[in-house]
Design a protein around this motif. Structure first.
Motif, PDB file in Angstrom:
ATOM      1  N   THR A 190       0.834  -1.206   0.000  1.00 56.70           N
ATOM      2  CA  THR A 190       0.000   0.000   0.000  1.00 56.70           C
ATOM      3  C   THR A 190       0.864   1.249   0.000  1.00 56.70           C
ATOM      4  OG1 THR A 190      -0.112   0.092   2.418  1.00 56.70           O
ATOM      5  CG2 THR A 190      -1.796  -1.229   1.270  1.00 56.70           C
ATOM      6  N   LEU A 191       0.195   2.376  -0.178  1.00 52.77           N
ATOM      7  CA  LEU A 191       0.909   3.650  -0.139  1.00 52.77           C
ATOM      8  C   LEU A 191       1.516   3.875   1.239  1.00 52.77           C
ATOM      9  CD1 LEU A 191       1.678   6.291  -1.543  1.00 52.77           C
ATOM     10  CD2 LEU A 191      -0.531   7.231  -0.841  1.00 52.77           C
ATOM     11  N   GLY A 192       0.836   3.398   2.276  1.00 50.09           N
ATOM     12  CA  GLY A 192       1.394   3.530   3.623  1.00 50.09           C
ATOM     13  C   GLY A 192       2.696   2.766   3.775  1.00 50.09           C
ATOM     14  N   ASP A 193       2.788   1.573   3.136  1.00 53.83           N
ATOM     15  CA  ASP A 193       4.037   0.802   3.168  1.00 53.83           C
ATOM     16  C   ASP A 193       5.159   1.578   2.492  1.00 53.83           C
ATOM     17  OD1 ASP A 193       2.665  -1.275   4.400  1.00 53.83           O
ATOM     18  OD2 ASP A 193       2.128  -2.194   2.483  1.00 53.83           O
ATOM     19  N   LEU A 194       4.838   2.253   1.431  1.00 57.69           N
ATOM     20  CA  LEU A 194       5.857   3.037   0.725  1.00 57.69           C
ATOM     21  C   LEU A 194       6.291   4.242   1.559  1.00 57.69           C
ATOM     22  CD1 LEU A 194       7.447   3.678  -1.922  1.00 57.69           C
ATOM     23  CD2 LEU A 194       5.478   5.028  -2.628  1.00 57.69           C
ATOM     24  N   LEU A 195       5.313   4.922   2.162  1.00 58.53           N
ATOM     25  CA  LEU A 195       5.644   6.124   2.928  1.00 58.53           C
ATOM     26  C   LEU A 195       6.576   5.808   4.083  1.00 58.53           C
ATOM     27  CD1 LEU A 195       2.172   7.942   3.025  1.00 58.53           C
ATOM     28  CD2 LEU A 195       4.126   8.419   1.538  1.00 58.53           C
ATOM     29  N   SER A 196       6.463   4.616   4.647  1.00 53.50           N
ATOM     30  CA  SER A 196       7.325   4.250   5.768  1.00 53.50           C
ATOM     31  C   SER A 196       8.778   4.070   5.346  1.00 53.50           C
ATOM     32  CB  SER A 196       6.816   2.959   6.413  1.00 53.50           C
ATOM     33  OG  SER A 196       6.885   1.876   5.506  1.00 53.50           O
ATOM     34  N   ARG A 197       9.021   3.935   4.040  1.00 51.52           N
ATOM     35  CA  ARG A 197      10.382   3.736   3.547  1.00 51.52           C
ATOM     36  C   ARG A 197      10.963   4.996   2.917  1.00 51.52           C
ATOM     37  NH1 ARG A 197      10.789  -1.696   0.080  1.00 51.52           N
ATOM     38  NH2 ARG A 197      12.863  -0.782  -0.121  1.00 51.52           N
TER      39      ARG A 197
ATOM     40  N   THR B 254      12.448   8.889   2.678  1.00 54.66           N
ATOM     41  CA  THR B 254      13.282   9.805   3.455  1.00 54.66           C
ATOM     42  C   THR B 254      13.100  11.199   2.869  1.00 54.66           C
ATOM     43  OG1 THR B 254      14.885   8.005   3.721  1.00 54.66           O
ATOM     44  CG2 THR B 254      15.593  10.217   4.370  1.00 54.66           C
ATOM     45  N   PRO B 255      11.981  11.861   3.199  1.00 52.35           N
ATOM     46  CA  PRO B 255      11.723  13.175   2.588  1.00 52.35           C
ATOM     47  C   PRO B 255      12.692  14.228   3.106  1.00 52.35           C
ATOM     48  CG  PRO B 255      10.068  12.659   4.238  1.00 52.35           C
ATOM     49  CD  PRO B 255      10.907  11.423   4.091  1.00 52.35           C
ATOM     50  N   SER B 256      12.925  15.218   2.271  1.00 56.69           N
ATOM     51  CA  SER B 256      13.808  16.322   2.648  1.00 56.69           C
ATOM     52  C   SER B 256      13.084  17.235   3.630  1.00 56.69           C
ATOM     53  CB  SER B 256      14.235  17.097   1.397  1.00 56.69           C
ATOM     54  OG  SER B 256      13.119  17.779   0.846  1.00 56.69           O
ATOM     55  N   PRO B 257      13.829  18.086   4.363  1.00 57.60           N
ATOM     56  CA  PRO B 257      13.174  18.991   5.332  1.00 57.60           C
ATOM     57  C   PRO B 257      12.159  19.916   4.689  1.00 57.60           C
ATOM     58  CG  PRO B 257      15.540  18.896   5.712  1.00 57.60           C
ATOM     59  CD  PRO B 257      15.291  18.175   4.432  1.00 57.60           C
ATOM     60  N   ASN B 258      12.315  20.194   3.412  1.00 58.07           N
ATOM     61  CA  ASN B 258      11.412  21.127   2.739  1.00 58.07           C
ATOM     62  C   ASN B 258      10.265  20.414   2.029  1.00 58.07           C
ATOM     63  OD1 ASN B 258      10.751  23.814   2.131  1.00 58.07           O
ATOM     64  ND2 ASN B 258      11.613  23.624   0.060  1.00 58.07           N
ATOM     65  N   ALA B 259      10.092  19.114   2.265  1.00 61.08           N
ATOM     66  CA  ALA B 259       9.060  18.349   1.570  1.00 61.08           C
ATOM     67  C   ALA B 259       7.682  18.691   2.106  1.00 61.08           C
ATOM     68  CB  ALA B 259       9.328  16.866   1.724  1.00 61.08           C
ATOM     69  N   ASN B 260       6.719  18.756   1.203  1.00 61.83           N
ATOM     70  CA  ASN B 260       5.319  19.014   1.558  1.00 61.83           C
ATOM     71  C   ASN B 260       4.559  17.690   1.438  1.00 61.83           C
ATOM     72  OD1 ASN B 260       2.794  20.015   2.049  1.00 61.83           O
ATOM     73  ND2 ASN B 260       2.668  21.262   0.176  1.00 61.83           N
ATOM     74  N   MET B 261       4.578  16.891   2.485  1.00 63.52           N
ATOM     75  CA  MET B 261       3.953  15.576   2.449  1.00 63.52           C
ATOM     76  C   MET B 261       2.434  15.668   2.356  1.00 63.52           C
ATOM     77  SD  MET B 261       6.480  13.564   2.359  1.00 63.52           S
ATOM     78  CE  MET B 261       5.627  12.001   2.574  1.00 63.52           C
ATOM     79  N   ALA B 262       1.849  16.784   2.744  1.00 58.26           N
ATOM     80  CA  ALA B 262       0.391  16.942   2.651  1.00 58.26           C
ATOM     81  C   ALA B 262      -0.072  17.069   1.199  1.00 58.26           C
ATOM     82  CB  ALA B 262      -0.051  18.165   3.450  1.00 58.26           C
ATOM     83  N   ALA B 263       0.831  17.426   0.295  1.00 63.80           N
ATOM     84  CA  ALA B 263       0.487  17.587  -1.125  1.00 63.80           C
ATOM     85  C   ALA B 263       1.063  16.451  -1.960  1.00 63.80           C
ATOM     86  CB  ALA B 263       0.997  18.927  -1.641  1.00 63.80           C
ATOM     87  N   LEU B 264       1.186  15.264  -1.365  1.00 63.96           N
ATOM     88  CA  LEU B 264       1.770  14.112  -2.058  1.00 63.96           C
ATOM     89  C   LEU B 264       0.991  13.828  -3.336  1.00 63.96           C
ATOM     90  CD1 LEU B 264       4.076  12.038  -1.459  1.00 63.96           C
ATOM     91  CD2 LEU B 264       2.261  10.483  -0.719  1.00 63.96           C
ATOM     92  N   GLN B 265       1.721  13.506  -4.416  1.00 61.86           N
ATOM     93  CA  GLN B 265       1.107  13.261  -5.725  1.00 61.86           C
ATOM     94  C   GLN B 265       1.418  11.837  -6.183  1.00 61.86           C
ATOM     95  OE1 GLN B 265       2.968  16.357  -8.017  1.00 61.86           O
ATOM     96  NE2 GLN B 265       1.503  17.931  -7.385  1.00 61.86           N
ATOM     97  N   LEU B 266       0.403  11.166  -6.732  1.00 62.09           N
ATOM     98  CA  LEU B 266       0.560   9.809  -7.250  1.00 62.09           C
ATOM     99  C   LEU B 266       0.115   9.793  -8.699  1.00 62.09           C
ATOM    100  CD1 LEU B 266       0.985   6.739  -7.099  1.00 62.09           C
ATOM    101  CD2 LEU B 266      -1.322   6.548  -6.141  1.00 62.09           C
ATOM    102  N   PHE B 267       0.999   9.316  -9.593  1.00 60.44           N
ATOM    103  CA  PHE B 267       0.699   9.212 -11.028  1.00 60.44           C
ATOM    104  C   PHE B 267       0.729   7.742 -11.418  1.00 60.44           C
ATOM    105  CE2 PHE B 267       2.719  13.306 -10.258  1.00 60.44           C
ATOM    106  CZ  PHE B 267       1.794  14.183 -10.822  1.00 60.44           C
TER     107      PHE B 267
ATOM    108  N   ALA C 116      -5.857   7.447   1.898  1.00 61.61           N
ATOM    109  CA  ALA C 116      -4.845   7.308   0.860  1.00 61.61           C
ATOM    110  C   ALA C 116      -3.764   6.300   1.256  1.00 61.61           C
ATOM    111  CB  ALA C 116      -4.217   8.662   0.548  1.00 61.61           C
ATOM    112  N   ARG C 117      -3.487   6.183   2.552  1.00 66.17           N
ATOM    113  CA  ARG C 117      -2.465   5.235   3.006  1.00 66.17           C
ATOM    114  C   ARG C 117      -2.874   3.789   2.732  1.00 66.17           C
ATOM    115  NH1 ARG C 117       1.439   7.391   6.339  1.00 66.17           N
ATOM    116  NH2 ARG C 117       1.894   5.300   7.145  1.00 66.17           N
ATOM    117  N   LYS C 118      -4.177   3.534   2.571  1.00 69.23           N
ATOM    118  CA  LYS C 118      -4.659   2.179   2.305  1.00 69.23           C
ATOM    119  C   LYS C 118      -4.654   1.847   0.815  1.00 69.23           C
ATOM    120  CE  LYS C 118      -7.844   2.609   6.224  1.00 69.23           C
ATOM    121  NZ  LYS C 118      -9.272   2.557   6.638  1.00 69.23           N
ATOM    122  N   LEU C 119      -4.320   2.824  -0.011  1.00 70.74           N
ATOM    123  CA  LEU C 119      -4.349   2.613  -1.460  1.00 70.74           C
ATOM    124  C   LEU C 119      -3.319   1.572  -1.873  1.00 70.74           C
ATOM    125  CD1 LEU C 119      -5.373   3.561  -4.290  1.00 70.74           C
ATOM    126  CD2 LEU C 119      -3.478   5.184  -4.277  1.00 70.74           C
TER     127      LEU C 119
END
Length: 570
Positions: A365-372, A374-387, A455-458
């Protein structure tokens, strides 16, 4: 009656300008008769230049006024291509071959040049007679039938030496570049009499006749007749697959006959050569077909659909277990890559400090990916995009259906007067131009991630792309504004303030259609204010008297704006 005729004429002109593939040339009739009956006598017979239409649709022709001709349906499924048909495009016919063929064996009728000097002088060109001889004065007949071209000079010199022991030089060679006229008939596009050189290949004469008829002619049985008797029989697959082609010496009156194709199979799917192949018998081992088709490295299985008889039967085999499988004429053979996914490869772009390509187990799932990540300090995780590629294909399919409906509406609009018909034609031209530009737009395939928890369950798919945007305090304003630009976000600004800072609306703007596109792919509800990283898009105004056309264009503009983030104007 006359005004109605004017209206009809104007409507037909509009349709003729818009329908794709209109006014194509008709294919000349094809035949299998003799050269004298199927083509004009003489060496000036010309192959056809127009391809046959794929469907029976009708359209106005460009030749005579009111002529109705078939046109190609752009939405019809592609027709299977016959293996070998692509080589007859005029390249062989454009060049003559005058090279030396050392392995050619002389036959009756060949022209031999003989020169002698020294004690006696002799210079003449002779045709090999029915007994296989050439006659030289004071020497007599010399047997050259069946002699190889490279041995001809030695053969003639040895015979002359028996009479003239010394002081006589001998030179003999085959006249390989003499002009000849050869009949080409059978299952070719344009049977007739064609001129060339005696040393030209059979491919050159076939090319001059337009090539082998791909629907009926045989590439395995091409006969060369001399005085009505078989001179040679060629298998053009030897040339296509192995580069082997028997080099012949043509004579005036020779006939090239293309026999009828009797057996064929169609190959589709995961094969390097997905063509219609001719086979020598009604049934051949499956290994024969695989050798012709060359399955791709990812192919694992072979399916066979039997099209003979009144029943339709299917078979399915692994490629490594084809020993007893036989392919019959008329079968459709499909190579498939039947593999199940055990891992997923996901690409990560944007503000990611770690690995950019991650391998996950199937079902992750997307949650499994997010756990791996390493976003940068300036990353906007609230605006995550999936294509996603499957979403992109679906968006493209939906857009194509809407574009076809718009084409239909534009072409079938009725007019009451000739003046209205002329206006309809201008409007239809604009519609066609709009459709062409709309087809060139590529949807992004973005999946909307509006609810972070859900979205984490996707469940991820192989080939997904995750983009992590960086934090920004800019708002992009695009579309029908005077100065599309990126403007610094301000909590005090609403839509009107951002649009004013971008120079205001253009004359073609529809002020009631203002979209706020969130970075995560969602569209803000009416009345919601822009956020940092959002895009304000002003859509164009549609002016058309046809309500259905207006509705169709508006729908397309919305689809493109959301799926591709492009404001396409009319």
């Amino acid at each position: 009656m006359r005004p109605r005729l004017h209206i009809l004429h104007a409507w037909l002109l509009a349709a003729a300008c818009l329908l794709p593939g209109l006014a194509q040339s008709q294919t000349p009739p094809q035949g299998t008769g003799t050269a004298s009956s199927a083509a004009p006598a003489g060496a000036n017979a010309q192959p056809p230049t127009a391809a046959a239409p794929a469907t029976g649709e009708l359209a106005l022709g460009s030749g005579s006024p009111g002529m109705v001709q078939p046109v190609t349906n752009p939405y019809a499924p592609p027709k299977a291509v016959v293996f070998g048909s692509q080589m007859f495009t005029g390249r062989f016919a454009a060049l003559n071959f005058t090279g030396f063929n050392p392995d050619y064996q002389l036959s009756v009728g060949d022209r031999v040049l003989v020169r002698m000097w020294g004690a006696i002088t002799y210079d003449a060109a002779q045709n090999i007679d029915a007994q296989g001889n050439v006659f030289i004065p004071n020497v007599g007949p010399i047997q050259v039938l069946g002699v190889r071209n490279q041995d001809l000079n030695r053969q003639v010199e040895e015979q002359v030496r028996r009479t003239f022991k010394s002081n006589v030089g001998v030179y003999a060679t085959l006249d390989s570049a003499q002009p000849v006229k050869v009949y080409v008939t059978g299952f070719v596009r344009a049977p007739g009499l064609y001129g060339g050189l005696s040393s030209d290949s059979v491919l050159a004469f076939l090319d001059k006749a337009g090539g082998i008829d791909p629907d009926r002619g045989s590439y395995l049985k091409v006969q060369i007749l001399r005085q009505g008797k078989p001179r040679a029989e060629l298998n053009l697959y030897d040339f296509l697959l192995l580069g082997k082609l028997e080099r012949l010496q043509f004579q005036d009156g020779d006939t090239v006959v293309v026999q009828a194709r009797r057996h064929a199979v169609t190959v589709t799917g995961e094969a390097q050569n997905a063509y219609v192949f001719e086979i020598e018998a009604d049934a051949v081992p499956a290994s024969t077909v695989t050798a012709l088709a060359l399955p791709k490295a990812n192919a694992t299985h072979l399916s066979v659909v039997r099209n003979t008889g009144v029943e339709l039967k299917s078979e399915y085999h692994r490629l490594g277990e084809l020993g007893a499988v036989r392919i019959q004429s008329g079968d459709v053979v499909t190579f498939t890559a039947d593999k199940y996914t055990t891992t997923l490869l996901v690409r990560v772009e944007g503000a990611q400090m770690g690995e950019r390509s991650l391998v996950l187990p199937a079902g992750a799932t997307l949650g499994d990916l997010l756990s791996r990540l390493t976003p940068s300090p300036n990353a906007n995780m609230a605006a995550l995009q999936l294509f996603r590629r499957s979403v992109q294909a679906r968006q493209r399919q939906t857009l194509e259906i809407t574009l076809r409906n718009l084409e239909t509406a534009a072409l079938t609009a009725r007019s009451a007067t000739s003046e209205e018909a002329a206006l309809r034609k201008v409007e239809a031209d604009m519609m066609l131009s709009f459709v062409t530009r709309a087809r060139s737009v590529q949807p992004l395939g973005q999946v909307v991630l509006s609810d972070p928890q859900e979205a984490r369950k996707l469940i991820l798919e192989d080939g997904d792309t995750i983009n992590i945007p960086e934090k920004t305090n800019l708002v992009l304003v695009s579309g029908e504004v005077l100065f599309p630009n990126a403007i610094v976000f301000s909590e005090r600004n609403g839509l009107d303030e951002y649009i004013t800072q971008a120079g205001g609306y253009t004359q073609s703007a529809d002020t009631s259609k203002r979209l706020v596109l969130r970075a995560n792919g969602s569209v803000a509800a009416v009345g919601e204010l822009p956020r940092p990283g959002d895009e304000i898009m002003i859509l164009p105004k549609i002016d058309s008297k046809n309500l259905e056309v207006t509705r169709g264009i508006t729908s397309i503009i919305y689809q493109i704006a959301v799926a591709a983030k492009v404001a396409l104007s009319l």
